[in-house]
Design a protein around this motif. Sequence first.
Motif, short mmCIF file in Angstrom:
data_model
loop_
_atom_site.label_atom_id
_atom_site.label_comp_id
_atom_site.label_asym_id
_atom_site.label_seq_id
_atom_site.Cartn_x
_atom_site.Cartn_y
_atom_site.Cartn_z
N ARG A 71 3.98 9.30 -14.30
CA ARG A 71 4.28 8.68 -12.86
C ARG A 71 5.11 9.77 -12.41
NH1 ARG A 71 7.52 3.32 -14.23
NH2 ARG A 71 9.57 3.99 -14.65
N VAL A 72 4.93 9.50 -10.94
CA VAL A 72 6.12 10.28 -10.12
C VAL A 72 7.08 9.40 -9.35
CG1 VAL A 72 6.38 12.10 -8.22
CG2 VAL A 72 4.36 11.99 -9.77
N VAL A 73 8.10 9.65 -9.47
CA VAL A 73 9.25 8.67 -9.18
C VAL A 73 10.17 9.44 -8.02
CG1 VAL A 73 11.44 7.29 -9.53
CG2 VAL A 73 9.41 7.27 -11.31
N VAL A 74 10.31 8.74 -7.09
CA VAL A 74 11.22 9.18 -5.84
C VAL A 74 12.23 8.38 -5.63
CG1 VAL A 74 9.88 8.13 -3.99
CG2 VAL A 74 10.84 10.12 -3.57
N GLN A 75 13.42 8.62 -5.12
CA GLN A 75 14.53 7.82 -4.57
C GLN A 75 14.39 7.47 -3.27
OE1 GLN A 75 16.56 6.61 -7.18
NE2 GLN A 75 15.56 7.68 -8.80
N ALA A 76 14.32 6.10 -3.00
CA ALA A 76 14.20 5.84 -1.54
C ALA A 76 15.02 4.61 -1.17
CB ALA A 76 12.58 5.57 -1.08
N SER A 77 15.23 4.49 0.01
CA SER A 77 16.11 3.51 0.62
C SER A 77 15.31 2.62 1.75
CB SER A 77 17.53 3.71 1.23
OG SER A 77 18.13 2.67 1.81
N VAL A 78 15.06 1.49 1.88
CA VAL A 78 14.34 0.73 2.61
C VAL A 78 15.19 -0.36 3.34
CG1 VAL A 78 12.01 -0.60 3.22
CG2 VAL A 78 12.38 1.02 1.26
N GLY A 79 15.28 -0.24 4.60
CA GLY A 79 15.88 -1.31 5.55
C GLY A 79 17.52 -1.20 5.15
N GLY A 80 17.89 0.21 4.81
CA GLY A 80 19.25 0.20 4.57
C GLY A 80 19.82 -0.39 3.12
N GLY A 81 18.77 -0.55 2.41
CA GLY A 81 19.09 -1.29 1.02
C GLY A 81 19.56 -0.04 0.30
N PRO A 82 19.89 -0.45 -1.14
CA PRO A 82 20.32 0.66 -2.19
C PRO A 82 19.18 1.58 -2.18
CG PRO A 82 19.63 -1.46 -3.11
CD PRO A 82 19.52 -1.70 -1.84
N THR A 83 19.78 2.76 -2.83
CA THR A 83 18.60 3.80 -2.90
C THR A 83 18.04 3.27 -4.34
OG1 THR A 83 19.67 5.59 -1.70
CG2 THR A 83 18.25 6.13 -3.42
N VAL A 84 16.95 3.12 -4.70
CA VAL A 84 16.22 2.76 -5.75
C VAL A 84 15.00 3.68 -6.07
CG1 VAL A 84 16.84 0.52 -5.40
CG2 VAL A 84 14.69 1.22 -4.56
N PRO A 85 14.59 3.54 -7.44
CA PRO A 85 13.50 4.46 -7.86
C PRO A 85 12.19 3.87 -7.26
CG PRO A 85 14.33 3.55 -9.57
CD PRO A 85 15.34 3.20 -8.68
N MET A 86 11.10 4.37 -6.72
CA MET A 86 9.92 4.22 -6.27
C MET A 86 8.75 5.02 -6.88
SD MET A 86 10.93 2.61 -2.68
CE MET A 86 9.49 1.41 -2.46
N LEU A 87 7.75 4.65 -6.83
CA LEU A 87 6.61 5.28 -7.36
C LEU A 87 6.05 5.98 -6.11
CD1 LEU A 87 4.38 2.82 -9.37
CD2 LEU A 87 5.95 4.66 -10.26
N LEU A 88 5.77 7.49 -6.34
CA LEU A 88 5.31 8.38 -5.20
C LEU A 88 3.90 8.52 -5.31
CD1 LEU A 88 6.08 10.13 -2.64
CD2 LEU A 88 5.49 11.94 -3.99
N ASP A 89 3.13 8.26 -4.47
CA ASP A 89 1.67 7.97 -4.61
C ASP A 89 0.82 8.64 -3.21
OD1 ASP A 89 -0.99 7.33 -5.35
OD2 ASP A 89 -1.02 5.20 -4.54
N THR A 90 -0.07 9.71 -3.38
CA THR A 90 -0.87 10.22 -2.73
C THR A 90 -2.16 9.62 -2.40
OG1 THR A 90 -1.68 11.84 -4.35
CG2 THR A 90 0.32 12.31 -2.93
N GLY A 91 -2.54 8.56 -3.48
CA GLY A 91 -3.80 7.76 -3.26
C GLY A 91 -3.83 6.30 -2.41
N SER A 92 -2.52 5.99 -1.92
CA SER A 92 -2.46 5.14 -0.92
C SER A 92 -1.52 5.42 0.04
CB SER A 92 -1.90 3.78 -1.77
OG SER A 92 -0.48 4.07 -2.25
N SER A 93 -1.46 4.44 1.17
CA SER A 93 -0.62 4.81 2.30
C SER A 93 0.20 3.63 2.65
CB SER A 93 -1.52 5.36 3.39
OG SER A 93 -1.01 5.50 4.53
#
Length: 374
Positions: A71-93
């Motif tokens: 699996r591919v993991v990217v670090q991201a922050s959503v809505g000013g929240g903490p930076t957390v690991p999330m799955l990166l996916d080219t098969g969904s939008s």
Amino acid sequence: MFTPRRSTTIGLALVSGLALLGSACSDSGDEATPDTTTPAAAGRSTTTTAPAASDTVTIPLTVESSSEGARVVVQASVGGGPTVPMLLDTGSSGVVVASSALGSEAQVGTESAQIPYIDVTVTGTVAQATVTMGSLSTTSPIAVIDVTGATCGTDGSNPRSCDVRGAFGDGVQGVIGIGLSDGPSPASPDFSPLLQMGAPYDEGFTVELPPSGSGDGSLVVGPVDAPSGAVSVPLVASSSPTYPNGLTAWAKDVELCWTVGSADGCGPTDLDVGSALTALSPSALPGLPTGSDEEVDLGSPVTVAQTERGLPLWSFTAGSTVSDDLVVSSTDLGTTTQFNTGIAFFFANVVGYDNAHGQLWIWPQGGGSAASKV
């Protein structure tokens, strides 16, 4: 508008506790350590010159591999929240995030959302939130799915409530879907955050993963800078002419041709980094060599090309290791997609999505010409 089977990405890399097409994982149980399959050949007549990159940002990726797949993991922050690991996916939008990781700057709405994946369904509401990956952020708050509940086992006879974070996979708190669409047309209002980063970052992106199948990779956001000899595959026009923000819209799949054993056929192909499995619709390849377990017979030659009998972009011999050489026959690809490369394709090739010029660029890991896997 949020109920379609989201990109039908064979498990969407939910490789912790989810059934990745039930038992269609490696029989050997060995850790997936792909050793490159045949990449795109350089210098072929189908290539043209790609536009040079003028302004790009590189976002680090991590590929985590186990016996259940990669699996591919990217670090991201959503809505000013903490930076957390999330799955990166080219098969969904679109962005789907656990409520516990959504920051206080997000504006939570009342519109309900239910997203069915393979073997799990998540539920929540539509929120408006800025999405940040690396040094890039969306130009304004965008629609995301604030997930508050999950049901596992939804593809079987024993659905059960399950922990939201566990539903996404061990340690992961959501999905960053960067696919050009969820199918033949983009979803609205949730669509790829990369398309909402502002110029020139909305012009395209390039995914480069480690050929070994584990370790560091990169997501280069902005104009695609493909090397000489890269193969250019036309993107397919979306059934909706534009994304919600007015940019030209493209379908998720591209047309590629597959040969498995003596069976061959061409059709919509999902280059899906979010799937641990390479999966083919049996109706797309009559005569597909599979046994009762729906796995393609070991030793069957597999080739993917731009055109029928064209030079291969990818070729290997079917085996039993998930995220490497395991190929399965699946009726779960949806109504449009006929072939899903899974993540293994990206261990052999670098893939650039050139939204601005309507092209998908493919070139081999490390450059050079195609070489068969031994």
